[in-house]
Design a protein around this motif. Structure first.
Motif, PDB file in Angstrom:
ATOM      1  N   TRP A  19       0.836  -1.196   0.000  1.00 28.61           N
ATOM      2  CA  TRP A  19       0.000   0.000   0.000  1.00 28.61           C
ATOM      3  C   TRP A  19       0.874   1.250   0.000  1.00 28.61           C
ATOM      4  N   SER A  20       0.458   2.259  -0.765  1.00 27.57           N
ATOM      5  CA  SER A  20       1.099   3.570  -0.770  1.00 27.57           C
ATOM      6  C   SER A  20       0.129   4.575  -0.171  1.00 27.57           C
ATOM      7  N   ALA A  21       0.645   5.445   0.684  1.00 31.26           N
ATOM      8  CA  ALA A  21      -0.139   6.528   1.276  1.00 31.26           C
ATOM      9  C   ALA A  21       0.548   7.830   0.913  1.00 31.26           C
ATOM     10  N   ILE A  22      -0.231   8.777   0.389  1.00 31.30           N
ATOM     11  CA  ILE A  22       0.341  10.015  -0.138  1.00 31.30           C
ATOM     12  C   ILE A  22      -0.400  11.215   0.433  1.00 31.30           C
ATOM     13  N   ASP A  23       0.354  12.145   0.985  1.00 32.55           N
ATOM     14  CA  ASP A  23      -0.180  13.428   1.432  1.00 32.55           C
ATOM     15  C   ASP A  23       0.402  14.473   0.491  1.00 32.55           C
ATOM     16  N   GLU A  24      -0.361  14.820  -0.543  1.00 35.28           N
ATOM     17  CA  GLU A  24       0.157  15.710  -1.585  1.00 35.28           C
ATOM     18  C   GLU A  24       0.321  17.141  -1.093  1.00 35.28           C
ATOM     19  N   GLU A  25      -0.475  17.567  -0.131  1.00 42.20           N
ATOM     20  CA  GLU A  25      -0.349  18.939   0.382  1.00 42.20           C
ATOM     21  C   GLU A  25       1.017  19.141   1.040  1.00 42.20           C
ATOM     22  N   VAL A  28       4.586  14.404   0.813  1.00 40.17           N
ATOM     23  CA  VAL A  28       5.214  13.247   1.436  1.00 40.17           C
ATOM     24  C   VAL A  28       4.434  11.992   1.068  1.00 40.17           C
ATOM     25  N   ALA A  29       5.167  10.895   0.854  1.00 38.59           N
ATOM     26  CA  ALA A  29       4.535   9.605   0.579  1.00 38.59           C
ATOM     27  C   ALA A  29       5.250   8.532   1.379  1.00 38.59           C
ATOM     28  N   SER A  30       4.540   7.448   1.623  1.00 38.09           N
ATOM     29  CA  SER A  30       5.123   6.321   2.329  1.00 38.09           C
ATOM     30  C   SER A  30       4.430   5.062   1.854  1.00 38.09           C
ATOM     31  N   GLN A  31       4.900   3.919   2.352  1.00 37.22           N
ATOM     32  CA  GLN A  31       4.278   2.660   1.967  1.00 37.22           C
ATOM     33  C   GLN A  31       4.315   1.690   3.131  1.00 37.22           C
ATOM     34  N   GLY A  32       3.563   0.605   2.990  1.00 33.29           N
ATOM     35  CA  GLY A  32       3.549  -0.439   3.998  1.00 33.29           C
ATOM     36  C   GLY A  32       2.912  -1.688   3.431  1.00 33.29           C
ATOM     37  N   SER A  33       3.086  -2.789   4.135  1.00 38.15           N
ATOM     38  CA  SER A  33       2.527  -4.045   3.655  1.00 38.15           C
ATOM     39  C   SER A  33       1.025  -4.140   3.915  1.00 38.15           C
ATOM     40  N   THR A  34       0.503  -3.257   4.797  1.00 39.39           N
ATOM     41  CA  THR A  34      -0.937  -3.155   5.039  1.00 39.39           C
ATOM     42  C   THR A  34      -1.345  -1.684   4.949  1.00 39.39           C
ATOM     43  N   ARG A  35      -2.642  -1.449   4.850  1.00 36.86           N
ATOM     44  CA  ARG A  35      -3.132  -0.060   4.828  1.00 36.86           C
ATOM     45  C   ARG A  35      -2.729   0.671   6.094  1.00 36.86           C
ATOM     46  N   GLU A  36      -2.912   0.003   7.239  1.00 35.12           N
ATOM     47  CA  GLU A  36      -2.595   0.631   8.519  1.00 35.12           C
ATOM     48  C   GLU A  36      -1.113   0.979   8.615  1.00 35.12           C
ATOM     49  N   GLU A  37      -0.257   0.066   8.160  1.00 38.62           N
ATOM     50  CA  GLU A  37       1.181   0.326   8.206  1.00 38.62           C
ATOM     51  C   GLU A  37       1.553   1.492   7.297  1.00 38.62           C
ATOM     52  N   ALA A  38       0.954   1.550   6.119  1.00 39.45           N
ATOM     53  CA  ALA A  38       1.235   2.660   5.201  1.00 39.45           C
ATOM     54  C   ALA A  38       0.808   3.989   5.821  1.00 39.45           C
ATOM     55  N   LEU A  39      -0.352   4.018   6.471  1.00 41.67           N
ATOM     56  CA  LEU A  39      -0.832   5.246   7.101  1.00 41.67           C
ATOM     57  C   LEU A  39       0.020   5.629   8.310  1.00 41.67           C
ATOM     58  N   ASP A  40       0.416   4.638   9.119  1.00 40.75           N
ATOM     59  CA  ASP A  40       1.304   4.922  10.259  1.00 40.75           C
ATOM     60  C   ASP A  40       2.636   5.482   9.772  1.00 40.75           C
ATOM     61  N   ASN A  41       3.185   4.869   8.728  1.00 43.51           N
ATOM     62  CA  ASN A  41       4.458   5.338   8.173  1.00 43.51           C
ATOM     63  C   ASN A  41       4.316   6.746   7.603  1.00 43.51           C
ATOM     64  N   LEU A  42       3.177   7.025   6.976  1.00 44.10           N
ATOM     65  CA  LEU A  42       2.939   8.365   6.439  1.00 44.10           C
ATOM     66  C   LEU A  42       2.874   9.390   7.570  1.00 44.10           C
ATOM     67  N   ASP A  43       2.175   9.069   8.653  1.00 43.64           N
ATOM     68  CA  ASP A  43       2.102   9.989   9.788  1.00 43.64           C
ATOM     69  C   ASP A  43       3.494  10.311  10.314  1.00 43.64           C
ATOM     70  N   GLU A  44       4.335   9.292  10.432  1.00 38.53           N
ATOM     71  CA  GLU A  44       5.704   9.506  10.907  1.00 38.53           C
ATOM     72  C   GLU A  44       6.492  10.378   9.930  1.00 38.53           C
ATOM     73  N   ALA A  45       6.359  10.110   8.636  1.00 43.47           N
ATOM     74  CA  ALA A  45       7.078  10.894   7.625  1.00 43.47           C
ATOM     75  C   ALA A  45       6.609  12.344   7.616  1.00 43.47           C
ATOM     76  N   VAL A  46       5.311  12.562   7.779  1.00 39.93           N
ATOM     77  CA  VAL A  46       4.775  13.927   7.812  1.00 39.93           C
ATOM     78  C   VAL A  46       5.297  14.663   9.042  1.00 39.93           C
ATOM     79  N   ASP A  47       5.300  14.005  10.198  1.00 38.14           N
ATOM     80  CA  ASP A  47       5.817  14.646  11.411  1.00 38.14           C
ATOM     81  C   ASP A  47       7.278  15.043  11.244  1.00 38.14           C
TER      82      ASP A  47
END
Length: 69
Positions: A19-25, A28-47
């Protein structure tokens, strides 16, 4: 009144099952093997991105001989 920050995130299931999670505003983008992992990784990358932008320290001077003028 809520103080929650609203974000628009794109969540994409890739062909390989990841899964890829992207915050275009934020840009930043991130990925994970599950939706939850991709979103958690995105939150960390955004912070981390926000912290780096707030610090906004100048880049260090190059310390390599090929940068000499």
């Amino acid at each position: 009144m809520s103080t929650e920050v609203r974000r628009e995130i794109r969540l994409i299931e890739e062909e390989d099952g990841w899964w890829s999670a992207i915050d275009e505003e934020i840009g930043v983008a991130s990925q994970g093997s599950t939706r939850e992992e991709a979103l958690d990784n995105l939150d960390e990358a955004v912070d981390l991105t926000r912290e780096a932008r707030e610090d906004d320290t100048p880049a260090p001077e190059p310390d390599a001989p090929w940068f000499d003028a």
